[in-house]
Motif scaffolding. Structure first.
Motif, PDB file in Angstrom:
ATOM      1  N   GLN A  27       0.834  -1.200   0.000  1.00  0.00           N
ATOM      2  CA  GLN A  27       0.000   0.000   0.000  1.00  0.00           C
ATOM      3  C   GLN A  27       0.872   1.254   0.000  1.00  0.00           C
ATOM      4  O   GLN A  27       0.609   2.215  -0.735  1.00  0.00           O
ATOM      5  CB  GLN A  27      -0.939  -0.010   1.210  1.00  0.00           C
ATOM      6  N   ALA A  28       1.926   1.246   0.809  1.00  0.00           N
ATOM      7  CA  ALA A  28       2.844   2.383   0.840  1.00  0.00           C
ATOM      8  C   ALA A  28       3.619   2.482  -0.470  1.00  0.00           C
ATOM      9  O   ALA A  28       3.858   3.581  -0.984  1.00  0.00           O
ATOM     10  CB  ALA A  28       3.818   2.242   2.012  1.00  0.00           C
ATOM     11  N   ASP A  29       4.022   1.336  -1.012  1.00  0.00           N
ATOM     12  CA  ASP A  29       4.775   1.325  -2.264  1.00  0.00           C
ATOM     13  C   ASP A  29       3.997   2.020  -3.380  1.00  0.00           C
ATOM     14  O   ASP A  29       4.523   2.871  -4.100  1.00  0.00           O
ATOM     15  CB  ASP A  29       5.082  -0.109  -2.690  1.00  0.00           C
ATOM     16  N   LEU A  30       2.740   1.638  -3.533  1.00  0.00           N
ATOM     17  CA  LEU A  30       1.944   2.179  -4.626  1.00  0.00           C
ATOM     18  C   LEU A  30       1.651   3.661  -4.437  1.00  0.00           C
ATOM     19  O   LEU A  30       1.647   4.429  -5.401  1.00  0.00           O
ATOM     20  CB  LEU A  30       0.643   1.385  -4.754  1.00  0.00           C
ATOM     21  N   LYS A  31       1.425   4.076  -3.188  1.00  0.00           N
ATOM     22  CA  LYS A  31       1.196   5.502  -2.934  1.00  0.00           C
ATOM     23  C   LYS A  31       2.447   6.324  -3.265  1.00  0.00           C
ATOM     24  O   LYS A  31       2.366   7.398  -3.874  1.00  0.00           O
ATOM     25  CB  LYS A  31       0.801   5.715  -1.475  1.00  0.00           C
ATOM     26  N   ALA A  32       3.603   5.822  -2.835  1.00  0.00           N
ATOM     27  CA  ALA A  32       4.855   6.542  -3.081  1.00  0.00           C
ATOM     28  C   ALA A  32       5.160   6.616  -4.572  1.00  0.00           C
ATOM     29  O   ALA A  32       5.621   7.647  -5.082  1.00  0.00           O
ATOM     30  CB  ALA A  32       6.000   5.868  -2.336  1.00  0.00           C
ATOM     31  N   MET A  33       4.919   5.533  -5.283  1.00  0.00           N
ATOM     32  CA  MET A  33       5.164   5.539  -6.730  1.00  0.00           C
ATOM     33  C   MET A  33       4.240   6.515  -7.439  1.00  0.00           C
ATOM     34  O   MET A  33       4.669   7.269  -8.325  1.00  0.00           O
ATOM     35  CB  MET A  33       4.987   4.130  -7.287  1.00  0.00           C
ATOM     36  N   GLU A  34       2.972   6.510  -7.052  1.00  0.00           N
ATOM     37  CA  GLU A  34       2.016   7.441  -7.653  1.00  0.00           C
ATOM     38  C   GLU A  34       2.434   8.881  -7.387  1.00  0.00           C
ATOM     39  O   GLU A  34       2.331   9.753  -8.262  1.00  0.00           O
ATOM     40  CB  GLU A  34       0.618   7.186  -7.094  1.00  0.00           C
ATOM     41  N   ALA A  35       2.914   9.146  -6.177  1.00  0.00           N
ATOM     42  CA  ALA A  35       3.338  10.493  -5.819  1.00  0.00           C
ATOM     43  C   ALA A  35       4.508  10.970  -6.675  1.00  0.00           C
ATOM     44  O   ALA A  35       4.693  12.165  -6.882  1.00  0.00           O
ATOM     45  CB  ALA A  35       3.719  10.555  -4.343  1.00  0.00           C
ATOM     46  N   GLN A  36       5.310  10.028  -7.178  1.00  0.00           N
ATOM     47  CA  GLN A  36       6.451  10.371  -8.019  1.00  0.00           C
ATOM     48  C   GLN A  36       6.098  10.349  -9.503  1.00  0.00           C
ATOM     49  O   GLN A  36       6.974  10.470 -10.364  1.00  0.00           O
ATOM     50  CB  GLN A  36       7.602   9.404  -7.757  1.00  0.00           C
ATOM     51  N   GLY A  37       4.819  10.191  -9.821  1.00  0.00           N
ATOM     52  CA  GLY A  37       4.392  10.226 -11.212  1.00  0.00           C
ATOM     53  C   GLY A  37       4.571   8.924 -11.957  1.00  0.00           C
ATOM     54  O   GLY A  37       4.623   8.914 -13.199  1.00  0.00           O
ATOM     55  N   VAL A  38       4.666   7.815 -11.234  1.00  0.00           N
ATOM     56  CA  VAL A  38       4.902   6.506 -11.848  1.00  0.00           C
ATOM     57  C   VAL A  38       3.713   5.594 -11.574  1.00  0.00           C
ATOM     58  O   VAL A  38       3.133   5.619 -10.491  1.00  0.00           O
ATOM     59  CB  VAL A  38       6.203   5.883 -11.293  1.00  0.00           C
ATOM     60  N   PHE A  39       3.353   4.767 -12.561  1.00  0.00           N
ATOM     61  CA  PHE A  39       2.272   3.797 -12.392  1.00  0.00           C
ATOM     62  C   PHE A  39       2.829   2.576 -11.685  1.00  0.00           C
ATOM     63  O   PHE A  39       3.757   1.919 -12.173  1.00  0.00           O
ATOM     64  CB  PHE A  39       1.694   3.395 -13.750  1.00  0.00           C
ATOM     65  N   GLY A  40       2.280   2.270 -10.514  1.00  0.00           N
ATOM     66  CA  GLY A  40       2.788   1.154  -9.726  1.00  0.00           C
ATOM     67  C   GLY A  40       2.002  -0.121  -9.936  1.00  0.00           C
ATOM     68  O   GLY A  40       0.767  -0.114  -9.962  1.00  0.00           O
ATOM     69  N   THR A  41       2.709  -1.220 -10.109  1.00  0.00           N
ATOM     70  CA  THR A  41       2.102  -2.545 -10.159  1.00  0.00           C
ATOM     71  C   THR A  41       2.636  -3.335  -8.976  1.00  0.00           C
ATOM     72  O   THR A  41       3.609  -2.924  -8.332  1.00  0.00           O
ATOM     73  CB  THR A  41       2.434  -3.264 -11.471  1.00  0.00           C
ATOM     74  N   SER A  42       2.031  -4.495  -8.689  1.00  0.00           N
ATOM     75  CA  SER A  42       2.443  -5.195  -7.472  1.00  0.00           C
ATOM     76  C   SER A  42       2.336  -6.696  -7.590  1.00  0.00           C
ATOM     77  O   SER A  42       1.558  -7.226  -8.387  1.00  0.00           O
ATOM     78  CB  SER A  42       1.576  -4.721  -6.293  1.00  0.00           C
ATOM     79  N   ALA A  43       3.130  -7.358  -6.759  1.00  0.00           N
ATOM     80  CA  ALA A  43       3.050  -8.801  -6.557  1.00  0.00           C
ATOM     81  C   ALA A  43       3.064  -9.030  -5.054  1.00  0.00           C
ATOM     82  O   ALA A  43       4.026  -8.659  -4.367  1.00  0.00           O
ATOM     83  CB  ALA A  43       4.222  -9.516  -7.223  1.00  0.00           C
TER      84      ALA A  43
END
Length: 452
Positions: A27-43
């Motif tokens: 959850q933190a990973d995706l929020k941080a990536m979005e904040a940096q302008g990057v589309f986050g995916t996850s496993a």
């Protein structure tokens, strides 16, 4: 029917555990990536029942399921960077390491072993498997405890941080960022070790325990910046700055200490236009009311800070100040960010004691203003400029002014004034949490002077 307008963004992949509390893990990973302008995916590697107080239970997914998620993402998306967090078991660590060896993209390894609450998040048998993963890492980001597990070096200061970083390079990692948040001291020092170079990133420690998810957020922000094409040094510098703000303006959620605010920087940027417009509105009211009576000889400035402002460039002010003319007061030019240094530094220094403060105006000080200050809807504090110290490294004494002001009153002062000194004009600096309050306070002072 409307024409679509797609937004193309770099993609990053986070391989980590899930945090039911939302502050750490994927959850933190995706929020941080979005904040940096990057589309986050996850496993997802594991599902944790945790919150701001601790981890209650953990369920690790089968390695085949983790592998399937990774392949699903890589087969469809143009992944530009990968970040790993909680990998939980030896089979998952080894599987991720094997797949990473086939990828030609930056890999950021956050060796999550123990939660901030003290709960263990890594199977002891998986620690040895990290050697293979570190060999593929573009950057590894351990805290002091994790660095000791990985290298056998007890990190206590800058020297031992460098030593641990060099040992991590020997495992095959391209670079190591030794995080200083777990060490003591008023300054946090994160040490980046690369072949032939050591760089230290410093920022004042925030007096809070609300650091849940800080390691995840930092590593993910760095991975996101690498996905956009930043160098390791550029990505680390941006990530450290991002995290410092996220920790200071943390989210007060849950019954525990709280969590870092992953979107603080993003929301601060979004608040720039409303902040500038608010300052413009205050200026218009001052012009319409003609506040000539309280405009200093050097001119008046109106400064507005964004909600999470940390530097003068994040404050809006009148370029060239507001000055008196034969027909009233007029701003010399328009409102822009970074237009003020002196008043902006005063406001930012005051925000160290009350972060809700957003606006400041410098006014002329005289006997009529002094009488009017007593009637403001908040305390006024007098300073003795003869006690003013030498300017700091930035050439300012506003830190001293703010500190003395808050020491001299219970709560937040509505105004801070001084009677000047040799070569220094007497000034009353008005503070407020919003545009309406700062306007009413200054207009009250102006009216008191005019009616004498």
């Amino acid at each position: 029917m409307r024409t679509p307008a797609p937004d193309a963004r770099p993609v990053a992949l986070a391989v980590a555990g899930s945090d039911a509390g939302g502050g750490a893990g994927l959850q933190a990973d995706l929020k941080a990536m979005e904040a940096q302008g990057v589309f986050g995916t996850s496993a997802v590697t594991a599902v944790t029942a945790q919150n701001t107080r601790g981890v209650e239970s953990t369920h690790v997914l089968p390695v085949e399921e983790v592998r399937a998620q990774v392949e699903a993402v890589l087969s469809d998306f143009d992944v530009r960077a990968v970040k790993t967090g909680m990998l939980a078991t030896e089979p998952i660590v080894s599987s991720v390491a094997d797949r990473a060896a086939d990828l030609d993209v930056p890999l950021v390894v956050d060796p999550v072993m123990v939660a901030a609450t003290g709960d263990r998040l890594l199977d002891p048998g998986a620690e040895a498997a990290y050697e293979g993963l570190l060999a593929e890492a573009t950057l590894v980001t351990p805290n002091a405890d994790e660095a000791e597990v990985l290298t056998g070096t007890e990190v206590e200061d800058h020297g031992t941080a460098v030593e641990a970083g060099e040992r991590l390079l020997e495992t095959g990692a391209d670079a190591a960022l030794l995080k200083g948040g777990h060490l003591s001291g008023e300054t946090v020092r994160d040490v980046l070790v690369t072949p032939g170079a050591v760089e230290t990133f410093e920022h004042p420690r925030v007096d809070t325990d609300a650091t849940h998810g800080s390691g995840c957020a930092l590593a993910s922000a760095v991975a996101a910046r690498l996905a956009t094409g930043d160098t390791v040094t550029e990505a680390v510098e941006a990530g450290v700055s991002f995290l410092a703000r996220a920790v200071r303006y943390h989210l007060d959620v849950g019954e525990g200490p709280g969590t870092v605010h992953h979107l603080a920087e993003l929301r601060d940027r979004a608040a720039r236009d409303p902040t500038r417009e608010a300052v413009e509105g205050v200026v218009r009211e001052f012009v319409d009311a003609d506040v000539s009576a309280v405009v200093p000889e050097v001119g008046m400035n109106v400064v507005g800070a964004t909600p999470y402002a940390e530097e003068p460039g994040e404050t809006a002010a009148v370029e060239g100040r507001i000055t008196r003319t034969l027909s009233g007061v007029h701003p010399n030019r328009g409102v822009r960010f970074g237009a003020s240094s002196h008043v902006a530094r005063f406001l930012l220094s005051a925000r160290e004691f009350d972060p809700d403060l957003r606006f400041a105006v410098d006014c002329r000080f005289c006997e009529d203003v002094e009488r009017a200050l007593a009637d403001l809807d908040g305390p006024a504090v007098e300073l003795d400029r003869t006690e003013e110290p030498e300017p700091d490294v930035e050439g300012s004494t506003m830190g001293w002014v703010a500190r003395r002001a808050f020491e001299g009153v219970s709560g937040t002062p509505a105004a801070v004034y001084d009677r000047g000194d040799v070569g220094k004009e007497a000034i009353a600096r008005v503070l407020a949490p919003d545009a309406r309050t700062v306007t009413s306070r200054v207009l009250a002072l102006a009216e008191a002077v005019e009616t004498g």
